[in-house]
Design a protein around this motif. Structure first.
Motif: not given
Length: 355
Positions: A165-191
């Motif tokens: 309603s704000i931008f009058q543009q249709r949203i095609d997909h939605v993703a919700m991310i728990d930022f705790e996931g960035f903790k595991g991703l960072t460690d998986a990358l070795g920092g």
């Protein structure tokens, strides 16, 4: 409710062709991963499943799906061919049950990080626009409130309806991310190395201070960095800048040669983030893989992150500290998205991967 960005106190089948030299093959793999990670600017795990098709099952089985992610069709902008819009929410899943999140129903969650990813029809660029969580807007059926409250008031469908309603543009997909996931991703990358422009003393990690310059964060430090706001004079504004900086750092590390050549690291990345991602039921690894092919020419410089301009800080009639909208900016961005010319708007306003 715990704010995920505050301190605790705040509460692919492979097709065989003629053998080619290893270098070109490596270059092709690098392009594929970059595509994935570029899309992950905000989808993180989703793209991880996109750059190596044989990890599709890991992603699809690890992530959750939102059964009802969109509002009633009668309330939505018309679907058009060409550009794609993906709404990405960073939220604290600890505030709701897994069933609530998958159903898209009202919960006590709030979208503490909100990004609108716009991919033009020509698929030559990816624009990710951060929206301040305290932006004072009209929530359909509920009146004026902070935009992040839409998730609590009406679940994912109401959040989608609010942004549409704000931008009058249709949203095609939605993703919700728990930022705790960035903790595991960072460690998986070795920092992950981040260039800090401003020093800060962490409120999540008592006694730890970080000076300006290059820092290689482990998972715990990365999570504290993207959550921090109290250490800065402009609070949430700097936190959004930090989140954008961290996402750029993830892209850089993910496409590095040592990452692409290590299947264990890649597998760990997918496994680390998948459990922390919830997407609409049409956004599975197959859909992401298809999008990755369309984005085959994307490079890091083709991904731009910026923040929706605002009218500054204000106070609501009931005494809340809020972020005021900039109607002129919203109108201009809406028009640019509608005409598939957002790149021109970004260039004219000198948004070069920042604010």
């Amino acid at each position: 409710m715990t704010d995920p960005f505050d301190s605790p106190d705040d509460v692919r089948g492979t097709e065989f062709r003629e053998r080619r030299p290893s270098r070109p093959v490596r270059k092709r793999r690098g392009r594929t991963v970059l595509i994935a990670v570029a899309v992950v600017v905000a989808l993180v795990a989703v793209v991880a499943g996109g750059y190596l098709f044989n990890l599709a099952h890991t992603f699809d089985s690890g992530s959750s799906k939102i059964d009802q992610a969109f509002p009633d069709e009668s309330t939505r902008p018309k679907k058009t061919d060409g550009a794609m819009n993906i709404l990405v929410m960073g939220s604290d899943s600890r505030g709701a049950t897994e069933a609530d999140s998958a159903a898209g129903t009202p919960t006590n969650q709030r979208a503490d990080t909100l990004m609108l990813m716009h991919i033009p029809a020509d698929r030559k660029n990816i624009y990710t626009m951060s929206i301040m969580r305290d932006l004072w807007v009209d929530i359909p059926g509920h009146g004026e409130a902070k935009i992040n409250s839409a998730l609590a008031l009406g679940g994912t469908p109401l959040m989608v309806q609010t942004v549409e309603s704000i931008f009058q543009q249709r949203i095609d997909h939605v993703a919700m991310i728990d930022f705790e996931g960035f903790k595991g991703l960072t460690d998986a990358l070795g920092g992950v190395s981040v260039n800090l422009k401003l020093p800060f003393t962490s409120t999540a990690l008592p006694g730890q201070s970080f000076a300006p310059g290059q820092h290689t964060f482990n998972g715990t430090e990365a999570l504290a960095f993207v959550r921090e706001r109290h250490a800065y004079a402009d609070g949430d504004y700097q936190r959004v800048r930090n989140q954008q900086e961290f996402l750029r750092a993830i892209i850089k590390k993910s496409i590095a040669g040592q990452t692409l050549s290590n299947p264990i690291t890649i597998n760990n990345m997918v496994g680390a983030v998948s459990p922390f991602v919830t997407v609409d039921k049409t956004l599975d690894s197959g859909a992401v893989a298809g999008l990755a092919l369309e984005l085959k020419d994307i490079r890091a410089q083709n991904t731009v992150m910026f923040t929706l301009p605002t009218g500054g800080i204000g106070t609501s009639t009931d005494g809340q500290s809020i972020v005021l909208t900039d109607p002129t900016a919203i109108q201009a961005i809406s028009a640019a998205m509608a005409s598939d010319s957002l790149g021109e708007y970004v260039a004219a306003n000198k948004f070069e991967n920042g604010n």
